[in-house]
Every structure is written in C-alpha cells, then in structure tokens.
Design a protein around this motif. Structure first.
Motif, mmCIF file in Angstrom:
data_model
loop_
_atom_site.group_PDB
_atom_site.id
_atom_site.type_symbol
_atom_site.label_atom_id
_atom_site.label_comp_id
_atom_site.label_asym_id
_atom_site.label_seq_id
_atom_site.Cartn_x
_atom_site.Cartn_y
_atom_site.Cartn_z
ATOM 1 N N ASP A 189 -1.034 1.650 5.823
ATOM 2 C CA ASP A 189 -1.818 1.558 4.447
ATOM 3 C C ASP A 189 -1.156 0.589 3.927
ATOM 4 O O ASP A 189 -0.082 1.214 2.926
ATOM 5 C CB ASP A 189 -2.153 3.214 4.620
ATOM 6 C CG ASP A 189 -2.675 4.294 5.553
ATOM 7 O OD1 ASP A 189 -3.062 3.272 6.575
ATOM 8 O OD2 ASP A 189 -2.256 5.295 5.710
ATOM 9 N N HIS A 190 -2.080 -0.110 3.180
ATOM 10 C CA HIS A 190 -2.054 -0.698 2.076
ATOM 11 C C HIS A 190 -1.147 0.321 0.647
ATOM 12 O O HIS A 190 -0.770 -0.103 0.311
ATOM 13 C CB HIS A 190 -3.184 -1.427 1.915
ATOM 14 C CG HIS A 190 -3.589 -2.697 0.987
ATOM 15 N ND1 HIS A 190 -3.717 -2.377 -0.438
ATOM 16 C CD2 HIS A 190 -3.264 -3.973 1.086
ATOM 17 C CE1 HIS A 190 -3.440 -3.492 -1.052
ATOM 18 N NE2 HIS A 190 -2.965 -4.339 -0.296
ATOM 19 N N ALA A 191 -2.053 0.934 0.700
ATOM 20 C CA ALA A 191 -2.332 2.136 -0.451
ATOM 21 C C ALA A 191 -0.441 2.932 -0.300
ATOM 22 O O ALA A 191 -0.262 3.059 -1.285
ATOM 23 C CB ALA A 191 -3.393 3.789 -0.361
ATOM 24 N N ARG A 192 -0.509 2.596 0.521
ATOM 25 C CA ARG A 192 1.486 3.063 0.932
ATOM 26 C C ARG A 192 2.132 2.270 1.039
ATOM 27 O O ARG A 192 3.484 2.474 0.475
ATOM 28 C CB ARG A 192 1.239 4.866 1.650
ATOM 29 C CG ARG A 192 1.110 5.713 1.174
ATOM 30 C CD ARG A 192 0.096 6.527 2.318
ATOM 31 N NE ARG A 192 1.061 6.865 3.069
ATOM 32 C CZ ARG A 192 0.900 7.636 3.780
ATOM 33 N NH1 ARG A 192 0.679 8.182 4.600
ATOM 34 N NH2 ARG A 192 2.256 7.912 4.216
ATOM 35 N N ARG A 193 1.759 0.836 0.689
ATOM 36 C CA ARG A 193 3.035 0.046 1.556
ATOM 37 C C ARG A 193 3.734 -0.415 0.641
ATOM 38 O O ARG A 193 4.655 -0.874 0.981
ATOM 39 C CB ARG A 193 2.368 -1.173 2.141
ATOM 40 C CG ARG A 193 3.060 -2.247 2.603
ATOM 41 C CD ARG A 193 1.949 -2.928 3.509
ATOM 42 N NE ARG A 193 0.717 -2.703 4.184
ATOM 43 C CZ ARG A 193 -0.074 -4.059 4.682
ATOM 44 N NH1 ARG A 193 0.494 -5.422 4.112
ATOM 45 N NH2 ARG A 193 -1.309 -3.859 4.556
ATOM 46 N N SER A 194 3.956 -0.604 -0.794
ATOM 47 C CA SER A 194 4.781 -0.542 -1.942
ATOM 48 C C SER A 194 5.552 0.249 -1.499
ATOM 49 O O SER A 194 6.736 0.273 -1.993
ATOM 50 C CB SER A 194 3.417 -0.611 -3.298
ATOM 51 O OG SER A 194 3.492 0.362 -3.516
ATOM 52 N N ILE A 195 4.957 2.138 -1.766
ATOM 53 C CA ILE A 195 6.148 2.868 -1.649
ATOM 54 C C ILE A 195 7.097 2.372 0.106
ATOM 55 O O ILE A 195 8.465 2.657 -0.853
ATOM 56 C CB ILE A 195 5.346 4.438 -0.965
ATOM 57 C CG1 ILE A 195 4.282 4.472 -2.399
ATOM 58 C CG2 ILE A 195 6.299 5.335 -1.053
ATOM 59 C CD1 ILE A 195 3.646 5.849 -2.220
ATOM 60 N N TYR A 196 6.254 2.397 1.261
ATOM 61 C CA TYR A 196 7.691 1.723 2.250
ATOM 62 C C TYR A 196 8.583 0.527 1.885
ATOM 63 O O TYR A 196 10.062 0.368 1.691
ATOM 64 C CB TYR A 196 6.867 1.882 2.893
ATOM 65 C CG TYR A 196 6.686 2.844 3.612
ATOM 66 C CD1 TYR A 196 7.316 4.695 3.909
ATOM 67 C CD2 TYR A 196 5.232 3.127 3.976
ATOM 68 C CE1 TYR A 196 6.718 5.939 4.568
ATOM 69 C CE2 TYR A 196 4.444 4.697 3.830
ATOM 70 C CZ TYR A 196 4.981 5.987 4.144
ATOM 71 O OH TYR A 196 5.058 7.126 5.023
ATOM 72 N N GLU A 197 7.934 -0.756 0.755
ATOM 73 C CA GLU A 197 8.540 -1.662 0.755
ATOM 74 C C GLU A 197 10.173 -0.889 -0.274
ATOM 75 O O GLU A 197 10.594 -2.024 -0.132
ATOM 76 C CB GLU A 197 7.964 -2.786 0.178
ATOM 77 C CG GLU A 197 8.513 -3.558 -0.350
ATOM 78 C CD GLU A 197 7.797 -4.553 -1.673
ATOM 79 O OE1 GLU A 197 8.605 -5.862 -1.858
ATOM 80 O OE2 GLU A 197 7.004 -4.512 -2.060
#
Length: 619
Positions: A189-197
């Motif tokens: 999900d785009h909104a959570r991608r930075s968290i997983y990055e």
C-alpha cells in the motif's frame, strides 16, 4: 515432495543451518544447545518442505486449472547492471555472497517473481547453507494494523513450530544463515510503503550478514539505498522468447505457427516491445489463433486478450466452452468489471478477501445498474474468464495489468466522474503503472481537455506573476512544491510524491516524451562542489571539517533521514541558479507554454471544423 533427493537435501540444509546457528548461542554439549538445535532443525525442515512444495509448482494464465512443474516452464532471466553490463541468472546466483543486497527491478510481467522463485528453489537444491525465507509483501496489506516485516517472518516460522522464539529469529538473522526474498515492494500500500522501506533498511543495518533480495517495478526510491545494487530485468531476446513459447504446453499447430512468426527477425523487431515481455508474449499466444496478428498499441492488445479469454474460456481444450455463471453479454461484463477495477485501483487494493471482493462487485453493480448476482459474477472472474485467481485465502488479479487496463477503460468512457480530479488522484500513484498511458491512447482528447490543459493554464498563470531573477525559489516551488531533499552526503531535488501538481509534470514529460528532451529524473542536480558545501553548511549545519562526506553517509544509514525543506522557506540566494534542476524548471516552463499553445489551437480548429461539417446547411 516426491523427489527423495530433494527431501534429503532439505533435511541436510535444515540440520546444517540449525547447527551453525545453535553453536553461536550455546556451548556444544549443553542440554540447552541440544534443545535449541531440535527447535531450529524441526522449524527449518518443515518450512523448507512447505515452500519447496508451494513454489516448485506454478499456475499461470495458460495453466489455470492445474499446477505445472516450475522448472519445465521457466526461462532463466538476464539482468543489466551499471547501465551496460549484462549478467546471467547463473552468474548472479553464484555471486550472491558478493552482492548480498539486491533490488531486482522490472516492468509488469517481466518475470521478477518467477526469478525469485527460481532463486528459492536453487538455494534449497544446492544446499546453499542458508535458509531462504520467501515473503510476498502484498500479504502485509491484509492487516488493518501495521504489521512489521520482522513480525510477519516470526509468525511464519512460529506457526510451523510454536517453540520458535523471537530471540531465535534474531540469532538466525544475525548469524547470516538466512536470506530474505522479498517479493513485490511495489505491491505494498502506497501509504505504508515508506514505513516498510525504513524497516528494510533497518534490517539491513541491524543484521549485516543477512542477504536480502527484493523485487519491484522501477522506483527512484532505490537510488538512495546505499547498500543495494539494482539489477534491471532485461527484456527477452528473440532466442529466449522462442524458448519460452516452446516450453508452454499448448496446441502444437498453433504454437508452431507462432514460433515460425517469432523466428522472423523483421516480425520480432516490429513487435519487440510486446514479444520481449514474458506475460505479454504468453497472452499473445492466446490471441494469435484467432487474430493472427499483434496490435501496435498496448490497450488494443489487452482488449483482444480479454475478448479471447471471455469467448474461449479455456485455451487448452479445443472446441470446449465453459458456461458463464452470470450470463452477462461481453459488453455488460466489461462495464461491470471496469467499474470494479477502477474502484479498487483508486483505493490501491490489489489483493482481496472474498468479502472485500464481493463488496466491490456490489458497489460496481450499483453504479452500473445491472441486475446480477454478485456471487455468480465472482465465479466468472475466477472460474470462467480467469482474470482473477485464488492465492491462499486471498484473491488477486491473474496479472495486475488487467486492473490497470480496465481502470483506463472505465475513465475513457465515463460521463459521470470529474476526470480532472480522478487523474489528479491517479497522478499520485505509481508512475510505472501503464493505466494513464493506456488511457491517453484510448481517449487522448479526454485527457488533454479535462486534465492537461487546465493544469497547464494554472501552472503558467502562477509563473507569470513571479520575477524569476528576484524570487528563484518561489519560481521553482510552483513546479517542485516541498521538494528539496538534503541527505546522505548529497544534495539533490526531487518532486514531492504527495503533490498532484508535482506528479503531473512527471506524467506530462512521459506522455509527450517524443516532443521534448526533458529529464525529470536528473541524478546529478548540482553543478559545483562549492555549491554543495554551501548548502550543507547553511541548511544542515555540517561543514567539511566537521564531517567527511563518507561520515555523513554513514550517519544517514543509521538514521535513515532525508531533510525535506519547503522551497518557500529558503532565501533567494544566487546558488540556486547553479543547479541543473533550475535549468530543468526553466526548460519545462518553455515546453509547457509551447504545449499549451499547440493544444489550444488544436481543439479550437477541431471545434470550428466539426461545426462547419455537422451544422452546415444544404445549398
């Protein structure tokens, strides 16, 4: 698992890895060591057997009813690194200890996930001395609460052996006896991608001996992952394309005719953009029997492929036509499915529980006004047309490109939605998606009238009141918004990923790529080292005598911080005019003015011509 040799290899791999990790925790001979050894060995053996059984078989668009042997249908992948060097899959596999941290980047249908399966199976078969842990990242989207990758891996192994602990997972990662295979970063999900990055980079830093291979569609974010080498999937060449078709279990007469076509150099060169993609060339085999030709445009190809799936239903069984559950004619089926696709695409949903899938069907049914039983339409998607398939307890598109095509189809025909607002939302999504490009080909006038022209006018109106010489930062901020990024030892500018206006310019550059020489992804954006040093000192507070460039990079690896500043907060220093990105802004300004004039004249002339032809009176 039927191969007794593979069973022995799995048992040997599980035991050797378990011993290696356990020895690093407890003294040899202690009761605690023996207990931990058993836990590791049982857990790893069960896991390796499970993933081998799962991933050594495959279902595809052509093999929808039965799994087939992976090895018999897989064509090894070649990669490009450093822009010019080609490396084979064998060379990459043999060099895993050297590379250790990899991003495998490729377009939709290029074979990234199949490559990762191949690596998994090879690591098990050759007893590589490491346990490959395969994670399909889209599963992280299922949880309402954020679920970390670490927790997901722990649950995966703990469910196999309830005695397996968090500490034991940490020891496993720290020992370097585990390789993480992370599939589909672009499906998060785009909104959570930075968290997983951030978490992936933290895992890289905390467990330096753990190998990590991640697949994704192309994304600029990986350029800042200092420990990772990016390997780009190379398109199929003519030889590999023919080999792939030969491996497919299909009607020999049709397959041989298609192979004969592929063997023609002129034919392959003419359609290379399609024939070099594993997914598309497989779909072309489906359509070739009826059409005996390949279209030049992507959206026409998808239309033909879907029509073939809808009418033929099962390409492997001659003269067999499976019954449609919903009994919808093809035009109504397409309308309902395109509405389903655009709703889910807009919500960034690519994987569904059955309840969620039915919910979207009901919403689409309400919008279209069709009297159809949702469960029957669901059965058609899964069993009849097979554009969606079951994946564990979830449902996914046979390939996500179908979702993009039908979303574009919906927007191209809609009279209800505000197309400008819809495309602003689409612009915030992945630039590697083909949806907007297909829409542009389907209905160029709609995109230009409802989105491109209004956005260009607004952009140029803002620029027209700014004195560039006195207010260079304000001038740049119209295009770049909150886009200054300073960190990792470098100074560069990026378009604001959360700004529809900023992303609009990326899309315009792509849609009109044959009409300009713009490069919005300039890697080297500062012209002089003196300018870089000035910005570091002024806006980060670091001087060369305080921190070397290498030390600044190291600091970035620990904190994973990028320093974003609103351009309007910065003063009008002359140094900004030394940046390549300032040149880009001016060039885009000139191109936008030229494009606006051409489009306005184009549609003014069209309206006059249509009025003259349609409303003229008979003499």
């Amino acid at each position: 698992m039927t191969d007794i040799n593979t069973e022995k290899i799995v048992a040997g791999l599980g035991k050797s890895v378990a011993k290696s990790i356990a020895k690093s925790i407890y003294d040899v001979g202690s009761n605690q060591y023996e207990k931990v050894l058993v836990i590791y060995e049982i857990c790893f053996n069960k896991y390796l057997n499970r993933v081998f059984n799962k991933y050594s078989k495959i279902k595809t668009l052509l093999y929808r009813d039965r799994p087939v042997d992976f090895d018999k249908h897989y064509v090894p992948t070649d990669f490009q690194i450093d822009n010019d060097k080609t490396i084979s899959e064998n060379e990459l596999f043999e060099g895993l200890d050297k590379y250790r941290r990899l991003v495998v980047s490729g377009s939709a249908g290029s074979g990234k996930s199949l490559f990762l399966r191949s690596i998994l199976l090879r690591m098990i078969r050759v007893n590589a001395g490491k346990v490959p842990v395969f994670i399909e990242l889209r599963y992280l989207n299922q949880n309402e609460k954020d679920s970390s990758i670490f927790d997901f891996i722990y649950k995966l192994l703990h469910d196999i052996n309830s005695d397996f602990t968090v500490s034991q997972l940490e020891y496993s990662l720290r020992s370097g006896k585990v390789t993480l295979l992370l599939d589909g970063f672009d499906e998060l999900d785009h909104a959570r991608r930075s968290i997983y990055e951030k978490e992936i980079l933290e895992i890289s830093y905390k467990y330096p001996e753990t190998g990590i291979i991640l697949t994704s569609r192309p994304d600029d974010v990986f350029s800042s992952w200092d420990e990772y080498a990016t390997f780009k999937v190379k398109p199929l060449d003519q030889k590999k394309a023919i080999l792939l078709i030969k491996k497919i279990d299909y009607e020999d007469v049709i397959k041989n005719k298609f192979i004969k076509k592929l063997s023609n150099d002129e034919f392959f060169e003419l359609h290379e953009s399609f024939l070099s993609n594993p997914l598309l060339i497989t779909m072309m085999l489906l359509t070739y029997e009826q059409l005996a030709e390949i279209p030049d445009k992507l959206h026409i190809f998808y239309e033909q492929a879907f029509d073939t799936l809808f009418h033929k239903h099962d390409a492997l069984k001659a003269l067999y036509k499976r019954k449609s559950y919903s009994s919808l004619p093809i035009d109504e089926f397409k309308s309902l499915f395109s509405t389903f696709c655009v709703l889910s695409y807009s919500d960034k949903k690519y994987s569904f529980s059955k309840e969620l899938l039915i919910d979207y069907i009901n919403k689409a049914k309400t919008i279209e006004g069709f009297d159809v039983e949702p469960n029957l339409f669901f059965n058609d998607l899964i069993k009849t047309v097979c554009v969606m398939q079951r994946d564990g307890d979830r449902y996914i598109f046979s390939h996500r490109s179908f979702q993009e095509y039908f979303s574009a189809l919906f927007i191209s025909r809609t009279q209800s939605a505000d197309v400008g607002e819809v495309l602003d939302k689409v612009a915030l999504m992945r630039t590697e998606d083909k949806m907007l490009i297909m829409l542009f080909d389907m209905n160029r006038e709609l995109v230009e009238r409802k989105w491109v022209l209004p956005k260009l006018r607004n952009f140029l109106d803002k620029l027209s009141v700014i004195d560039i010489e006195k207010h260079a930062f304000e001038y740049m901020s119209v295009l770049l918004s909150k886009a200054v990024s300073i960190g990792g030892g470098d100074v560069h500018y990026v378009l604001d990923p959360d700004s529809a206006d900023s992303n609009f310019f990326v899309w315009v550059a792509m849609l009109y790529k044959n009409e300009h020489s713009l490069s919005p992804y300039t890697e080297s954006c500062i012209k002089s080292e003196q300018t870089i040093e000035l910005i570091r000192e002024k806006y980060i507070g670091l001087k060369s005598k305080d921190k070397s460039s290498k030390e600044i990079k190291s600091l970035s690896e620990v904190n994973y911080d990028y320093y974003f500043r609103d351009l309007k907060e910065l003063d009008g220093s002359e140094w900004v005019k030394e940046t390549i990105i300032f040149d880009f802004c001016q060039e885009f300004d000139r191109f936008s003015k030229s494009l606006l004039i051409r489009l306005e004249e184009k549609y003014k002339n069209r309206e006059i011509s249509l009025s003259d032809m349609l409303l003229k009176k008979d003499s």
